[in-house]
Write an enzyme that holds these catalytic residues in place. Sequence first.
Site, PDB file in Angstrom:
ATOM      1  N   PHE A 129       4.576 -42.841  21.339  1.00  0.00           N
ATOM      2  CA  PHE A 129       4.481 -42.107  22.595  1.00  0.00           C
ATOM      3  C   PHE A 129       3.583 -40.881  22.430  1.00  0.00           C
ATOM      4  CE2 PHE A 129       5.872 -38.725  25.435  1.00  0.00           C
ATOM      5  CZ  PHE A 129       5.908 -39.365  26.657  1.00  0.00           C
ATOM      6  N   GLU A 130       3.746 -40.173  21.318  1.00  0.00           N
ATOM      7  CA  GLU A 130       2.930 -38.997  21.063  1.00  0.00           C
ATOM      8  C   GLU A 130       1.476 -39.388  20.908  1.00  0.00           C
ATOM      9  OE1 GLU A 130       2.712 -35.237  17.904  1.00  0.00           O
ATOM     10  OE2 GLU A 130       4.278 -36.761  17.738  1.00  0.00           O
ATOM     11  N   ASP A 177      12.128 -36.121  29.190  1.00  0.00           N
ATOM     12  CA  ASP A 177      11.481 -36.320  30.484  1.00  0.00           C
ATOM     13  C   ASP A 177      11.053 -34.957  31.030  1.00  0.00           C
ATOM     14  OD1 ASP A 177      10.790 -36.889  33.157  1.00  0.00           O
ATOM     15  OD2 ASP A 177      12.204 -38.568  33.219  1.00  0.00           O
ATOM     16  N   ASP A 236       4.697 -32.911  25.069  1.00  0.00           N
ATOM     17  CA  ASP A 236       3.258 -32.916  25.290  1.00  0.00           C
ATOM     18  C   ASP A 236       2.935 -32.499  26.717  1.00  0.00           C
ATOM     19  OD1 ASP A 236       4.219 -35.199  26.555  1.00  0.00           O
ATOM     20  OD2 ASP A 236       2.399 -36.362  26.158  1.00  0.00           O
ATOM     21  N   GLU A 281      20.192 -36.314  17.609  1.00  0.00           N
ATOM     22  CA  GLU A 281      18.899 -36.565  18.244  1.00  0.00           C
ATOM     23  C   GLU A 281      19.156 -37.060  19.661  1.00  0.00           C
ATOM     24  OE1 GLU A 281      14.697 -39.030  17.740  1.00  0.00           O
ATOM     25  OE2 GLU A 281      16.264 -39.262  16.242  1.00  0.00           O
ATOM     26  N   ASP A 299      20.970 -42.237  23.350  1.00  0.00           N
ATOM     27  CA  ASP A 299      20.057 -42.674  24.397  1.00  0.00           C
ATOM     28  C   ASP A 299      20.828 -43.582  25.346  1.00  0.00           C
ATOM     29  OD1 ASP A 299      17.639 -43.514  25.857  1.00  0.00           O
ATOM     30  OD2 ASP A 299      16.544 -42.788  24.111  1.00  0.00           O
ATOM     31  N   ASP A 346      25.719 -40.189  28.072  1.00  0.00           N
ATOM     32  CA  ASP A 346      25.241 -38.862  28.453  1.00  0.00           C
ATOM     33  C   ASP A 346      25.454 -37.868  27.320  1.00  0.00           C
ATOM     34  OD1 ASP A 346      24.778 -36.384  29.677  1.00  0.00           O
ATOM     35  OD2 ASP A 346      25.662 -37.014  31.569  1.00  0.00           O
TER      36      ASP A 346
END
Length: 254
Positions: A235-236, A160, A196, A85, A110, A137
């Site tokens: 966030f969604e 992003d 989104d 992920e 992350d 990274d």
Amino acid sequence: MSESRETAAPRRTKGEPRFPEGPAPDPAGSHFERRIRSFQPRRSRVTPGQGDALRRLWGAWGLDIDGQRTLDLGELFGGLPVVLEIGFGMGEATAQMAADDPSTGILAVDVHTPGQGNLLSLAEKAGLTNVRVANGDAIILLREMLAPDALDGVRVYFPDPWPKKRHHKRRLIQPEFLSLVATRMKPGAVLHCATDWEPYAEQMLDVLTAHPDFENTVPDGGYAPRPAFRPLTRFEGQGLDKGHVVHDLLFARV
């Protein structure tokens, strides 16, 4: 992982690393060539609970992406199939997916230190053993630290969008990235993207459809319905409240 009481962060001296036993500030250092990065490190406050989780749990459940070794995912996850992920925010969705499917390992990457600490804390509280948190990274991880055909799936949720045209080159889902990630995925493994941001969704669909290493799992092409295993993230939810439309794309490695 076992639940433990939060402890106050020890006082640091000037120049001392924030988390000496936690994630490194720049794990790969200058070992690799500079390139356009698809992520922007964010500075934000680490709560006492997150800091405590980083100090106590990083040695067992975290790893730095230094590019200096090849990971043995079988050893790291006890033989479980592993999904990568890329970008997990504060980790709520990652922890939920790990709890819902304990037979799959999640290697969650992350660069956001509070999110790393939060995911470790959530995993400990839920007693999860199938999550590992990677700092750094994702491109270096894929290119330098994973063996061919190592992954049973890849998830890229709400990357992003880099909305300004001059920044589109920073978007993660590009032909070069797809060629790299395909080499690390087993045949039939699924790359699952969600966004989104409508223009980015259109670009994702275009480059994935055109790439010879991937095939759309939707028979007639186009976007896929949100699968039940992907939780509705905070966030969604914020995007939906603003009228955004979320698109899922599920493409299998040929």
